[in-house]
Design an enzyme around this catalytic site. Sequence first.
Site, PDB file in Angstrom:
ATOM      1  CG  HIS A 163      -1.920  -1.005   1.393  1.00 48.48           C
ATOM      2  ND1 HIS A 163      -2.094  -1.729   2.551  1.00 48.48           N
ATOM      3  CD2 HIS A 163      -2.855  -1.448   0.521  1.00 48.48           C
ATOM      4  CE1 HIS A 163      -3.091  -2.584   2.386  1.00 48.48           C
ATOM      5  NE2 HIS A 163      -3.568  -2.445   1.163  1.00 48.48           N
ATOM      6  CE  LYS A 206     -22.516  -4.681  12.262  1.00 45.75           C
ATOM      7  NZ  LYS A 206     -23.526  -4.573  11.228  1.00 45.75           N
ATOM      8  NE  ARG A 253      -2.869  -7.653  -4.489  1.00 46.87           N
ATOM      9  CZ  ARG A 253      -3.651  -7.963  -3.480  1.00 46.87           C
ATOM     10  NH1 ARG A 253      -3.141  -8.140  -2.293  1.00 46.87           N
ATOM     11  NH2 ARG A 253      -4.950  -8.109  -3.650  1.00 46.87           N
ATOM     12  CB  SER A 293      -4.663  -6.540   4.556  1.00 51.88           C
ATOM     13  OG  SER A 293      -4.183  -5.286   4.147  1.00 51.88           O
TER      14      SER A 293
END
Length: 166
Positions: free
Chosen positions: A21, A45, A94, A132
């Site tokens: 990032h 959430k 990517r 991530s």
Amino acid sequence: MASTAGVALYPGSFDPVHNGHLDIIVRARHMFGRVVVGVATNLDKSALFPVDDRVAMLRAATRAHPGIDVRCFDGLTVEFARRVGARVIVKGLRAMMDFEYELKMAAMNKRLRPEIETVFMMTSPEFAYLSSTLIREVSAFGGSVVGLVPPSVARRLGRTIHLQAR
Ligand code: PNS
């Protein structure tokens, strides 16, 4: 390279931010006068980190670079782009696996706000495998993510995973 005067929005979930990032953010800043990093709150959430923490980690990681603002947003990305004065949405690509997902989002965003362009930047090869999701998984099983995320994120991941395991 000389930067153009415009504002670009780089939206994402950043749960957490990793070096792939940051590579896109810094390179985008070379091309645009200001880069707004938009942290989407919608997925709160299911996120490992609450949005305030994701914003704080991004701010710490980009502090040394002028012309980069980190903000959170909810609702549509294109509406947030309008609010911050961005005519361009920057996304990183990517590999082919990103392409279909990104193509759909870019097409929908174009339909919603035709005046806003999505610009894709190829992730630098050394970060092509980073996500991530992988960072969270490796960290959860005790693997090292040093060198893949900013140092403050590596420390924070260690603490969070440790607390969750208790
Ligand atoms: O880091 P990600 O998961 O690629 O980020 C996806 C994100 C946050 C950019 C996308 O889910 C998004 O734009 N969410 C905001 C809601 C919205 O505008 N949805 C329509 C997109 S076509």
